[in-house]
Design a protein around this motif. Structure first.
Motif, PDB file in Angstrom:
ATOM      1  N   ASP A   1      -9.775 -86.825 -53.329  1.00  0.00           N
ATOM      2  CA  ASP A   1     -11.114 -87.070 -53.964  1.00  0.00           C
ATOM      3  C   ASP A   1     -12.225 -87.063 -52.840  1.00  0.00           C
ATOM      4  O   ASP A   1     -12.213 -88.073 -52.208  1.00  0.00           O
ATOM      5  CB  ASP A   1     -11.220 -88.096 -54.815  1.00  0.00           C
ATOM      6  CG  ASP A   1     -12.443 -88.312 -55.449  1.00  0.00           C
ATOM      7  OD1 ASP A   1     -13.583 -87.887 -55.100  1.00  0.00           O
ATOM      8  OD2 ASP A   1     -12.485 -89.126 -56.599  1.00  0.00           O
ATOM      9  N   GLU A   2     -12.955 -85.901 -52.524  1.00  0.00           N
ATOM     10  CA  GLU A   2     -13.649 -85.718 -51.545  1.00  0.00           C
ATOM     11  C   GLU A   2     -14.852 -86.871 -51.492  1.00  0.00           C
ATOM     12  O   GLU A   2     -15.496 -87.107 -50.491  1.00  0.00           O
ATOM     13  CB  GLU A   2     -14.272 -84.170 -51.230  1.00  0.00           C
ATOM     14  CG  GLU A   2     -12.979 -83.274 -51.004  1.00  0.00           C
ATOM     15  CD  GLU A   2     -12.650 -83.251 -49.662  1.00  0.00           C
ATOM     16  OE1 GLU A   2     -13.280 -84.044 -48.945  1.00  0.00           O
ATOM     17  OE2 GLU A   2     -11.765 -82.560 -49.370  1.00  0.00           O
ATOM     18  N   ARG A   3     -15.338 -86.861 -52.500  1.00  0.00           N
ATOM     19  CA  ARG A   3     -16.273 -87.847 -52.919  1.00  0.00           C
ATOM     20  C   ARG A   3     -16.056 -89.163 -52.676  1.00  0.00           C
ATOM     21  O   ARG A   3     -17.015 -90.041 -51.915  1.00  0.00           O
ATOM     22  CB  ARG A   3     -16.917 -87.773 -54.410  1.00  0.00           C
ATOM     23  CG  ARG A   3     -18.536 -88.036 -54.453  1.00  0.00           C
ATOM     24  CD  ARG A   3     -18.691 -87.972 -55.956  1.00  0.00           C
ATOM     25  NE  ARG A   3     -17.859 -88.679 -56.989  1.00  0.00           N
ATOM     26  CZ  ARG A   3     -17.772 -89.937 -57.068  1.00  0.00           C
ATOM     27  NH1 ARG A   3     -18.518 -90.654 -56.825  1.00  0.00           N
ATOM     28  NH2 ARG A   3     -17.078 -90.320 -58.139  1.00  0.00           N
ATOM     29  N   ARG A   4     -14.990 -89.817 -52.926  1.00  0.00           N
ATOM     30  CA  ARG A   4     -14.791 -91.079 -52.856  1.00  0.00           C
ATOM     31  C   ARG A   4     -13.781 -91.363 -51.514  1.00  0.00           C
ATOM     32  O   ARG A   4     -13.498 -92.594 -51.169  1.00  0.00           O
ATOM     33  CB  ARG A   4     -14.006 -91.631 -53.995  1.00  0.00           C
ATOM     34  CG  ARG A   4     -14.923 -91.677 -55.477  1.00  0.00           C
ATOM     35  CD  ARG A   4     -14.187 -92.396 -56.271  1.00  0.00           C
ATOM     36  NE  ARG A   4     -13.762 -93.744 -56.119  1.00  0.00           N
ATOM     37  CZ  ARG A   4     -12.506 -94.204 -56.542  1.00  0.00           C
ATOM     38  NH1 ARG A   4     -11.853 -93.602 -57.351  1.00  0.00           N
ATOM     39  NH2 ARG A   4     -12.072 -95.425 -56.360  1.00  0.00           N
TER      40      ARG A   4
ATOM     41  N   PRO B   1      -6.497 -89.282 -55.760  1.00  0.00           N
ATOM     42  CA  PRO B   1      -6.948 -89.761 -57.276  1.00  0.00           C
ATOM     43  C   PRO B   1      -5.525 -90.286 -57.863  1.00  0.00           C
ATOM     44  O   PRO B   1      -4.385 -89.605 -57.466  1.00  0.00           O
ATOM     45  CB  PRO B   1      -7.438 -88.292 -57.802  1.00  0.00           C
ATOM     46  CG  PRO B   1      -6.980 -87.114 -56.795  1.00  0.00           C
ATOM     47  CD  PRO B   1      -6.668 -87.823 -55.411  1.00  0.00           C
TER      48      PRO B   1
ATOM     49  N   ASP C   1      -5.827 -82.062 -60.343  1.00  0.00           N
ATOM     50  CA  ASP C   1      -7.117 -81.633 -60.679  1.00  0.00           C
ATOM     51  C   ASP C   1      -7.189 -81.695 -62.124  1.00  0.00           C
ATOM     52  O   ASP C   1      -8.256 -81.694 -62.749  1.00  0.00           O
ATOM     53  CB  ASP C   1      -7.311 -80.268 -60.386  1.00  0.00           C
ATOM     54  CG  ASP C   1      -7.672 -80.149 -58.695  1.00  0.00           C
ATOM     55  OD1 ASP C   1      -7.684 -81.168 -58.183  1.00  0.00           O
ATOM     56  OD2 ASP C   1      -7.873 -79.104 -58.500  1.00  0.00           O
TER      57      ASP C   1
END
Ligand SMILES: Cc1cc2nc3c(=O)[nH]c(=O)nc-3n(C[C@H](O)[C@H](O)[C@H](O)COP(=O)(O)OP(=O)(O)OC[C@H]3O[C@@H](n4cnc5c(N)ncnc54)[C@H](O)[C@@H]3O)c2cc1C
Length: 453
Positions: A333-336, A340, A349
């Motif tokens: 998860d690139e944002r967090r 995941p 995904d």
């Protein structure tokens, strides 16, 4: 009886607790665990994150070491997942893998000037003073004034190490290059900036109080920051931790405040609240820090007031959080900055479970929480591993010697548990020669040499 051959990648507290919990659990199968760690020394951020002047927390290493010493876990140190072993290798040799790779990088802070020379990530500085082998051994401690952005415990660690006199760190395990670097620091003022108010900090009371106990360092707080709103007053009444934090601030507010060291201390540690970071100033290197005064927005947050202020500093440290790194072949998860997962079961995904792949610790839930939290994390993950027998991989080479042969064939200079004991004894001997408990060895080749005898 069925046997679970389990690989755990990352020998920080999360990985070690997972191994311990699995070994002690009541189960219908045998277990054999191999722990892969990219460093020649185990314990992750307990060794390379927790501040050297916190010996009580560093002491958790003793409990982790007892787990490794039970004799039921093989440690493969100096083995980097993604280079020395791959996901395909693990599938060939194990029934499942738990990733517990933590976090070592700084989260980004996107403000102008953040990339100027003299602007640093707190995580890099921590890795330097805690002697992580993968970071440069020199740290440019040439600033007389420094800004630290952030209101969590890492910001406090960084501010404390910057303002503490090097001799006061000598009883710790700091490496010689760190002692020498800190000894030459000309610093007189450290300014810590938080976007929110003093009752919204993420500091723990113990760490905050400790700042006031530093030798030859004056605490400076600013009365304008303590005009509490209703939400702050309610927080003091309802939350014991915040009540204690308020009491600590009150003590400092009652002391004579000075910017010019009336008490005679040679260093000052300033705490600024309601100060939102705007820009790191300078042309060729850091010359200052610009912030916007904020105010409570009535809904538990803050808003800008349009009043901008500047302070002259020659270094800026951003302590705005850690961030995990992606792992080859594993969803990310690139944002967090996490893998995941659903309760430790890694998902793809499409939200579908990835068979045989699990996560625990900071890479599972993000870089927040204390060492103790990684234990409850590990319990949850291990429960899923155990209940998932139907979905385990079927390895072609489950024999314990097969993975050793693979690493040898690849020329990986791996270390083992005995190697860690050798390095541990070597560091203690280096310390004893200077009447210190331990001096950390930093260069990776020296760590490997001491491990491999
Ligand atoms: C500066 C700082 C100070 C802290 N102070 C305290 C404190 O005082 N008290 C407290 O309770 N908690 C403290 N914490 C929090 C504590 O360190 C974490 O809760 C805990 O270490 C997280 O454990 P982990 O095992 O998930 O990750 P980590 O401790 O980060 O361990 C991960 C391990 O995985 C290894 N690894 C990573 N990638 C790979 C790869 N590709 N291949 C093989 N191995 C790999 C790493 O080398 C590392 O050894 C602090 C954290 C920081 C950052």
């Amino acid at each position: 009886m069925t046997k679970l051959r389990l690989a755990i990648v990352g020998a920080g507290p999360a990985g070690i607790y997972a191994a311990d919990i699995l070994l002690k659990a009541e189960k219908q199968f045998d277990v054999s665990i191999d722990l892969f760690e990219q460093l020649p020394a185990p314990y992750g951020l307990v060794r390379y994150g927790v501040a050297p002047d916190h010996p009580r927390i560093k002491g958790i290493i003793t409990a982790l070491r007892d787990v490794l010493d039970t004799g039921n876990i093989r440690l493969f140190g100096n083995v980097y997942y993604g280079r020395d072993v791959t996901l395909d290798d693990l599938k060939q040799h194990y029934n499942a893998v738990i990733f517990s790779t933590g976090a070592i990088k700084d989260a980004p802070l996107d403000i102008p000037g953040i990339d100027l020379p003299g602007s640093y990530g707190a995580a890099d500085f921590v890795s330097w003073y805690d002697g992580h082998p993968d970071f440069p051994r020199e740290w440019p401690l040439d600033a007389r004034s420094a800004a630290v952005i952030g209101n969590g415990n890492v910001a406090l660690d960084v501010s404390r190490i910057l303002s503490k006199h090097a001799d006061d760190l000598l009883p710790t395990d700091i490496p010689s290059n760190v002692y020498e670097g800190l000894r030459q620091s000309p610093i007189t003022d450290v300014h810590v900036f938080g976007r929110r108010g003093p009752m919204q900090v993420k500091f723990t009371p113990l760490e905050l109080r400790e700042l006031g106990e530093l030798d030859d360092v004056d605490m400076v707080v600013y009365e304008e920051d303590f005009d509490y709103d209703d939400a702050s007053r309610a927080a003091i009444e309802s939350n014991k931790q915040i009540m204690v934090i308020d009491r600590i601030f009150r003590k400092w507010r009652d002391e004579p405040q000075s910017d010019d060291s009336q008490s005679g201390a040679s260093r000052r540690l300033h705490l600024h609240f309601f100060a939102g970071p705007v820009e790191v100033l300078g042309t060729d290197r850091v010359e200052g820090f610009r912030y916007e005064r904020t105010e409570p927005d009535g809904a538990g947050g803050v808003r800008g007031t349009g009043e901008f202020r500047e302070v002259a500093v020659q270094a800026v440290y951003r302590a705005v959080g850690y961030f995990g790194s992606p792992l080859d072949g594993i969803p990310f998860d690139e944002r967090r900055g996490v893998i995941p997962n659903r309760e430790g079961q890694v998902i793809d995904d499409h939200d579908e479970p990835v068979n045989g792949v699990y996560a625990t610790g900071w890479i599972k839930r993000g870089p927040v929480g204390l060492i103790g939290h990684t234990k409850s994390d590990a319990m949850e993950t291990v429960r899923h591993v155990m209940n998932d027998q139907a979905n385990w991989w079927s390895p072609a080479h489950p024999e314990e010697e097969a993975v050793v042969a693979l690493l040898q064939q690849r020329g990986v200079e791996f270390t083992n548990l005995q190697g860690w004991h050798n390095l541990d004894e070597h560091e203690r001997a280096l310390g004893a020669a200077q009447e210190r408990e331990r001096i950390k060895v930093v260069p990776r080749d020296e760590m490997i040499a001491a491990s491999r005898g």
